[in-house]
Each structure stands twice: as structure tokens, then as C-alpha cells.
Design a protein around this motif. Structure first.
Motif, PDB file in Angstrom:
ATOM      1  N   VAL A   1      -4.191   7.221   2.308  1.00  0.00           N
ATOM      2  CA  VAL A   1      -3.765   7.252   3.710  1.00  0.00           C
ATOM      3  C   VAL A   1      -3.168   8.632   3.975  1.00  0.00           C
ATOM      4  CG1 VAL A   1      -2.335   6.174   5.479  1.00  0.00           C
ATOM      5  CG2 VAL A   1      -3.166   4.796   3.550  1.00  0.00           C
TER       6      VAL A   1
ATOM      7  N   TRP B   1      -0.479  -1.316   1.569  1.00  0.00           N
ATOM      8  CA  TRP B   1      -0.767  -0.034   0.945  1.00  0.00           C
ATOM      9  C   TRP B   1       0.122   0.103  -0.284  1.00  0.00           C
ATOM     10  CZ3 TRP B   1      -0.207   3.065   6.118  1.00  0.00           C
ATOM     11  CH2 TRP B   1      -1.322   2.832   6.922  1.00  0.00           C
TER      12      TRP B   1
ATOM     13  N   ARG C   1      -4.740   3.031  -0.081  1.00  0.00           N
ATOM     14  CA  ARG C   1      -5.259   1.796   0.495  1.00  0.00           C
ATOM     15  C   ARG C   1      -6.619   1.546  -0.144  1.00  0.00           C
ATOM     16  NH1 ARG C   1      -5.696   3.963   6.581  1.00  0.00           N
ATOM     17  NH2 ARG C   1      -6.877   5.848   6.189  1.00  0.00           N
TER      18      ARG C   1
END
Length: 181
Positions: free
Chosen positions: A138, A74, A133
Motif C-alpha cells: 500500500v 493490511w 495487502r
């Protein structure tokens, strides 16, 4: 090269240092070096923001968020920053950078970062950022649950953050309403 050395030092100290709870304050110590200076011979305003990146890195690593973020590939991203410069930092002065999560919503983390020389505040920043992401953002709650193994409730959002959000929305609406002739 100096920033890489500072980053390596921050990472090593974070990995070897004391762990922090998600709402604890990270403290990182620096010194103003000649290549941090602008033409007024004090620390360049842009350098404050660069060092704040390192403060957020320390906070991510020491809270355990960094492990999950890096494992998942991420990407932490700052969307908005509001900085108030109060005092100058002069060559060779020591200072500390304090970073903490204030609160979060379904998409954004809101962080406070302060640069202090002794007990005197030099600069104060509020940052709004997220973790991205490939499919989008997220949610902060998901990150905390992955790190801690349980859901964590956000502290109440301060009025100052709500006002800042309103101001940001007003700016965005103003730009979108203007023609691009």
C-alpha cells in the motif's frame, strides 16, 4: 507473558490517549525488568527491537493509521533496521521510547526510534517498513489520504537515509552476485 502485558498497556494508552498528527513523535515509557536482561545483566539487544515494535504500534494507533490498517486487514512489515546501541539499560531503570515518521517514498516509510534514559540517548534506530495487502504494498500516500482525507507530501528525504538506501542496495547486489554452490 510480559510482552503481552506491555502490548495491552500500550494499546489501551494509545486508544485512550492524545491523538497525534502523522509527523508527531510518539512517546512510550517502560521499565527494564529482570526477564529483559541478558547474561551481562543489562537489557538484551533483541529486547530493544521487540519494544520498538510496541513504539511503532503506539504511533500507528495514535495517528489513526492503525484503524485503517486493521479495517483493511493490511499488515505492517519492517524490511530493514539499523540500530546503534550507545549505552546500557540496567535492571529496573525507567526509559522512554520515542518513535516518529521521518519521510516516505512510493513504497516505504522511514521511521526513527530512540530509547532515552532521562535526556541521554541509549539507542537510536532507523527503520524501513511498509504496509502490505494481498495485492502487494500500500503506498504511504494512500494511507495518509485515507486517514486524513487529503494528500500529504513527504518531508524531504535526509541524506543519511539516501546513503543507507545505497548501502542496502550494495549489500543486496553483493549477495545476488555470489554463487549459491
Amino acid at each position: 507473558m510480559n510482552l503481552w502485558l506491555r502490548m495491552i498497556r500500550v494499546v489501551l494508552r494509545a486508544l485512550l490517549g492524545q491523538r497525534l498528527a502523522p509527523l508527531d513523535t510518539s512517546r512510550v515509557y517502560f521499565r527494564v525488568w529482570p526477564h529483559d536482561l541478558d547474561i551481562n545483566l543489562h537489557m538484551n539487544n533483541g529486547r530493544y527491537l521487540t519494544l520498538m515494535d510496541l513504539g511503532r504500534l503506539d504511533l500507528m494507533l495514535r495517528t489513526g493509521m492503525g484503524r485503517v490498517i486493521f479495517q483493511e486487514k493490511w499488515m505492517p512489515v519492517v524490511a530493514t533496521a539499523m540500530v546503534r546501541f550507545k549505552r546500557s539499560l540496567l535492571p529496573f531503570q525507567f526509559f522512554r521510547l520515542e518513535s516518529r515518521v521521518i519521510c516516505w517514498d512510493e513504497k516505504w516509510f522511514y521511521l526513527e526510534q530512540k530509547l532515552l534514559r532521562g535526556d541521554r540517548e541509549v539507542a537510536h534506530a532507523i527503520m524501513k517498513g511498509c504496509i502490505r495487502r494481498s495485492g502487494g504494498v500500500v503506498p504511504p500516500a494512500e494511507i495518509f489520504e485515507r486517514v486524513l482525507g487529503e494528500a500529504v507530501e513527504s518531508p524531504a528525504m535526509p541524506d543519511s537515509i539516501r546513503h543507507w538506501q545505497d548501502s542496502e542496495e550494495s549489500l543486496r547486489a553483493g549477495y545476488e552476485g555470489e554463487g549459491n554452490d
